[in-house]
Design a protein around this motif. Structure first.
Motif, PDB file in Angstrom:
ATOM      1  N   ASP A 276      36.502   1.719  25.888  1.00 13.89           N
ATOM      2  CA  ASP A 276      35.964   2.626  27.025  1.00 13.89           C
ATOM      3  C   ASP A 276      35.475   1.538  28.201  1.00 13.89           C
ATOM      4  O   ASP A 276      35.951   2.306  28.430  1.00 13.89           O
ATOM      5  CB  ASP A 276      34.387   3.471  26.112  1.00 13.89           C
ATOM      6  N   SER A 277      34.619   0.814  27.633  1.00 14.45           N
ATOM      7  CA  SER A 277      34.913  -0.242  28.854  1.00 14.45           C
ATOM      8  C   SER A 277      35.217  -1.759  28.634  1.00 14.45           C
ATOM      9  O   SER A 277      35.174  -1.440  27.630  1.00 14.45           O
ATOM     10  CB  SER A 277      33.615  -0.243  29.082  1.00 14.45           C
ATOM     11  N   ASP A 278      35.625  -2.019  29.717  1.00 17.68           N
ATOM     12  CA  ASP A 278      36.403  -3.750  29.498  1.00 17.68           C
ATOM     13  C   ASP A 278      35.816  -4.941  30.291  1.00 17.68           C
ATOM     14  O   ASP A 278      35.683  -6.198  29.669  1.00 17.68           O
ATOM     15  CB  ASP A 278      37.294  -3.627  29.296  1.00 17.68           C
ATOM     16  N   GLU A 288      23.328 -12.548  45.942  1.00 19.44           N
ATOM     17  CA  GLU A 288      24.657 -11.909  46.098  1.00 19.44           C
ATOM     18  C   GLU A 288      26.046 -12.099  45.985  1.00 19.44           C
ATOM     19  O   GLU A 288      27.065 -11.568  46.606  1.00 19.44           O
ATOM     20  CB  GLU A 288      24.828 -11.956  48.260  1.00 19.44           C
ATOM     21  N   GLU A 289      25.510 -12.360  44.873  1.00 18.92           N
ATOM     22  CA  GLU A 289      27.199 -12.528  43.912  1.00 18.92           C
ATOM     23  C   GLU A 289      27.552 -11.761  43.232  1.00 18.92           C
ATOM     24  O   GLU A 289      26.309 -10.710  42.680  1.00 18.92           O
ATOM     25  CB  GLU A 289      26.030 -13.027  42.523  1.00 18.92           C
ATOM     26  N   TRP A 290      28.245 -11.444  42.999  1.00 13.21           N
ATOM     27  CA  TRP A 290      29.248 -10.418  42.598  1.00 13.21           C
ATOM     28  C   TRP A 290      29.856 -10.568  40.658  1.00 13.21           C
ATOM     29  O   TRP A 290      30.451 -11.977  41.019  1.00 13.21           O
ATOM     30  CB  TRP A 290      30.725  -9.236  42.915  1.00 13.21           C
ATOM     31  N   LEU A 291      29.324 -10.935  39.762  1.00 15.77           N
ATOM     32  CA  LEU A 291      29.421 -10.915  38.774  1.00 15.77           C
ATOM     33  C   LEU A 291      30.434 -10.053  38.065  1.00 15.77           C
ATOM     34  O   LEU A 291      29.652  -9.387  37.145  1.00 15.77           O
ATOM     35  CB  LEU A 291      28.130 -12.007  37.891  1.00 15.77           C
ATOM     36  N   TRP A 292      31.340 -10.346  36.900  1.00 17.64           N
ATOM     37  CA  TRP A 292      32.177  -9.923  36.102  1.00 17.64           C
ATOM     38  C   TRP A 292      31.725  -9.957  34.649  1.00 17.64           C
ATOM     39  O   TRP A 292      32.886 -11.514  34.495  1.00 17.64           O
ATOM     40  CB  TRP A 292      33.517  -9.640  36.079  1.00 17.64           C
ATOM     41  N   ARG A 293      31.767  -9.967  33.537  1.00 14.32           N
ATOM     42  CA  ARG A 293      32.015 -10.810  32.557  1.00 14.32           C
ATOM     43  C   ARG A 293      33.055  -9.479  31.449  1.00 14.32           C
ATOM     44  O   ARG A 293      32.855  -8.360  30.962  1.00 14.32           O
ATOM     45  CB  ARG A 293      30.546 -10.900  31.719  1.00 14.32           C
ATOM     46  N   PRO A 294      34.131 -10.027  30.622  1.00 11.10           N
ATOM     47  CA  PRO A 294      35.016  -9.255  29.959  1.00 11.10           C
ATOM     48  C   PRO A 294      34.591  -9.138  28.568  1.00 11.10           C
ATOM     49  O   PRO A 294      33.127 -10.181  28.475  1.00 11.10           O
ATOM     50  CB  PRO A 294      36.035 -10.069  29.976  1.00 11.10           C
ATOM     51  N   LEU A 295      34.491  -8.116  28.065  1.00 12.75           N
ATOM     52  CA  LEU A 295      33.640  -7.759  26.712  1.00 12.75           C
ATOM     53  C   LEU A 295      34.537  -8.493  25.745  1.00 12.75           C
ATOM     54  O   LEU A 295      35.422  -8.954  26.172  1.00 12.75           O
ATOM     55  CB  LEU A 295      33.317  -6.357  27.149  1.00 12.75           C
ATOM     56  N   LEU A 296      33.897  -8.104  25.004  1.00 17.54           N
ATOM     57  CA  LEU A 296      34.354  -9.310  23.576  1.00 17.54           C
ATOM     58  C   LEU A 296      33.918  -8.017  22.233  1.00 17.54           C
ATOM     59  O   LEU A 296      32.827  -7.360  22.514  1.00 17.54           O
ATOM     60  CB  LEU A 296      33.901 -10.292  22.759  1.00 17.54           C
ATOM     61  N   ASN A 297      34.474  -7.776  21.017  1.00 17.01           N
ATOM     62  CA  ASN A 297      33.906  -7.490  19.986  1.00 17.01           C
ATOM     63  C   ASN A 297      33.663  -8.948  18.714  1.00 17.01           C
ATOM     64  O   ASN A 297      34.251  -9.108  18.169  1.00 17.01           O
ATOM     65  CB  ASN A 297      35.298  -6.981  19.198  1.00 17.01           C
ATOM     66  N   PRO A 298      32.432  -9.042  19.035  1.00 15.54           N
ATOM     67  CA  PRO A 298      31.992 -10.187  18.167  1.00 15.54           C
ATOM     68  C   PRO A 298      32.164 -10.423  16.398  1.00 15.54           C
ATOM     69  O   PRO A 298      31.759  -8.944  16.484  1.00 15.54           O
ATOM     70  CB  PRO A 298      30.855 -10.721  18.824  1.00 15.54           C
ATOM     71  N   THR A 299      32.001 -11.391  16.081  1.00 17.39           N
ATOM     72  CA  THR A 299      32.325 -11.281  14.771  1.00 17.39           C
ATOM     73  C   THR A 299      31.014 -11.304  14.164  1.00 17.39           C
ATOM     74  O   THR A 299      30.865 -10.796  13.201  1.00 17.39           O
ATOM     75  CB  THR A 299      32.843 -12.722  13.848  1.00 17.39           C
ATOM     76  N   SER A 300      29.783 -11.826  15.151  1.00 15.52           N
ATOM     77  CA  SER A 300      27.860 -11.129  15.416  1.00 15.52           C
ATOM     78  C   SER A 300      27.639 -10.969  15.821  1.00 15.52           C
ATOM     79  O   SER A 300      28.176 -11.041  17.618  1.00 15.52           O
ATOM     80  CB  SER A 300      27.827 -12.437  14.293  1.00 15.52           C
TER      81      SER A 300
END
Length: 516
Positions: A276-278, A288-300
């Motif tokens: 639904d979101s990435d 003033e920083e723009w920060l992007w973190r890709p999502l994960l499906n972690p094992t824990s």
């Protein structure tokens, strides 16, 4: 005298409201605040549960209980806004009180079985006459004058879902998140009562109020929603702690990430991506920083804290909107909305918290993002937060910099990977913003750092002509059994051109191994 509730409202005024000193001049907003404050002085009392028969309905049985659109609130009005009612049952185990506000008069809305059709006569016979509603759905002619489109749903705990004109339901917002991700377990606040303001012909916005209640605190909320190309929900809230709260999450968003282009597909899965979101996007006002973190499906379970000062915005974004990247004509993940939280005023110091839980399928929401204030949350100190929750497409945050479009992760010890034992190759493609104005031979360089144990072996930037993108390629070697956090962005003559991409390579290398 009319009171305006702002972050500067004094405790004295709140006390006057709760004691009824100026009750005769209270607005609905004032009354809800007074009710929330008075409730916070009393021990928590859980709302009554619906009969077990309703809780034990199967999914198909519950879905078979359908509201009759012709019974929508304000159906006979010329106003464009209508409201459909949600039945309790299955997941919705507690009824809520709903009030209708018109000309400053408040009338409770009584439950009526005749508002619904039922899957079987047996189910209909067993539904109590005083069952109560679980919430409501707002409709508005988004697609044309003769069509009432559902665009906002409030039902279940403090959850709500919204869509814009060209998106479909996906991620959810919440009124509040408490102790999410902590070992002691999460507490789920609930909206227990609503006040819906009667719409007028020509209105393009709809306002309503909600009372929040849970063991640790109470709260008063005012929502003003404006549907359209982007659907904006303006939120004014004040919460009253009953007890100390270890982790309070403001403006929480909840979503699902099963797998994507930065992870291996589960065994036997034919679709390229399911989410639904990435990614999580943050605009930090302090830097003033723009920060992007890709999502994960972690094992824990994982929890990441991003320090902020004067946060300008954060949100869960569905940046990939290409149908061929999902190939799912039923779920249509390519049309799921993005959500952007835009604070009003200076919230001070705090953290955007990202909680990621493992999920074996796409039916579980396993991603939560919220803002946590640095200051302690203690009884007797009301907390005030105003913000907008904006639902729209991938551009909902109006970010001016170039964006990270794709992240790929693979083994660094193979052809195209780098021939480095124990290394990982990470590919990040950037596009948009100032990058689109550059020639293909522009001297674009990267700034890359590893923030935890491990080693950045090398990196370089190149222009990818077929994609019209700039690619950052990184070779890293995580320390044994240690996670590695990476940060990187592209620049030209020391001027940043892109948002800061950040990524967490897990210590168990689950991202590099197919999920079973």
């Amino acid at each position: 005298m009319k009171l305006v509730i702002t972050s500067g409202l004094s405790v004295l005024l709140l006390s006057m409201l709760s004691c009824g000193v100026i009750a005769e001049e209270q607005s609905v907003r004032d009354r809800v605040i007074a009710k929330a404050e008075a409730l916070a002085q009393k021990p928590y009392k859980a709302p009554p549960a619906i009969p077990r028969f309703m809780r034990d309905l199967s999914y198909d049985q519950y879905q078979g209980i359908r509201f009759k659109p012709e019974n929508s609130l304000w159906q006979d009005s010329e106003a464009d806004f209508k409201a459909m009612l949600v039945p309790t049952g299955l997941f919705y185990t507690h009824p809520v009180a709903i009030n209708i506000v018109e000309n400053d008069k408040i009338e409770p809305l009584a439950f009526s079985k005749s508002n619904f059709t039922y899957p079987t006569t047996e189910v209909e016979q067993q539904v109590p006459a005083d069952l109560g509603y679980a919430g409501f759905k707002l409709t508005f002619p988004l697609a044309g004058e003769d069509i009432q489109n559902q665009f906002l749903v409030f039902a279940g705990a403090s959850y709500y879902r919204a869509v814009s004109r060209d998106t479909n339901f996906g991620l959810s917002g919440r009124g509040l998140a408490l102790n999410t991700g902590l070992p002691g377990g999460e507490e789920f606040p609930a909206f227990t009562e609503y006040w819906l303001e009667t719409p007028k012909p020509g209105d393009t916005s709809f306002s309503f109020h909600a009372l929040l209640d849970t063991r640790s605190m109470t709260g008063a909320y005012r929502f003003t929603v404006t549907p359209g190309d982007e659907t904006e929900l303006k939120v004014e809230s004040v919460v009253f702690p009953r007890s100390e709260v270890q982790l309070m999450g403001v403006a929480p968003l909840t979503s699902m990430f099963y797998f994507g282009q930065n992870t291996f597909k589960p065994h036997g899965e034919w679709r390229p991506e399911v989410h639904d979101s990435d990614g999580l996007l943050i605009h930090n006002g302090g830097s003033e920083e723009w920060l992007w973190r890709p999502l994960l499906n972690p094992t824990s379970l994982t929890m990441d804290y991003f320090a902020t000062e004067n946060i300008r915005g954060f949100g869960l974004i569905q940046r990939d909107n290409e149908f061929t990247h999902y190939m799912d004509k039923e779920a249509r993940y390519d049309t799921r909305p993005s959500a952007w939280i835009k604070p009003e005023g200076d919230w001070g110091k705090g953290d955007v918290v990202l909680v990621q839980l493992p999920t074996p399928n796409e039916t579980n929401d396993n991603i939560v993002a919220f803002w946590r204030p640095q200051a302690a949350v203690t009884p007797g100190e009301p907390q005030y937060f105003s913000y907008s929750a904006i639902f729209g497409d991938q551009h909902v945050a109006k970010e001016p910099l170039a964006r990270s479009m794709d992240t790929y992760v693979g083994d660094g010890n193979r052809v195209g990977g780098g021939y480095q034992e124990g290394a990982v190759r990470v590919i990040v493609d950037f596009a948009g913003g100032p990058l689109d104005e550059l020639a293909a031979d522009a001297p674009v360089v990267a700034s890359v750092t590893g923030l935890e144990e491990g080693e950045v072996l090398g990196h370089y930037v190149e222009y990818i002509e077929p994609l019209k993108r700039w690619r950052l390629s990184i070779l890293v070697r995580p320390a044994t059994d240690k996670s590695l956090a990476l940060r990187g962005y592209l620049q030209l003559e020391d001027t940043p051109l892109t948002e800061t991409w950040t990524y967490q390579l897990p210590s168990d290398t689950g991202v590099l191994s197919p999920q079973k």
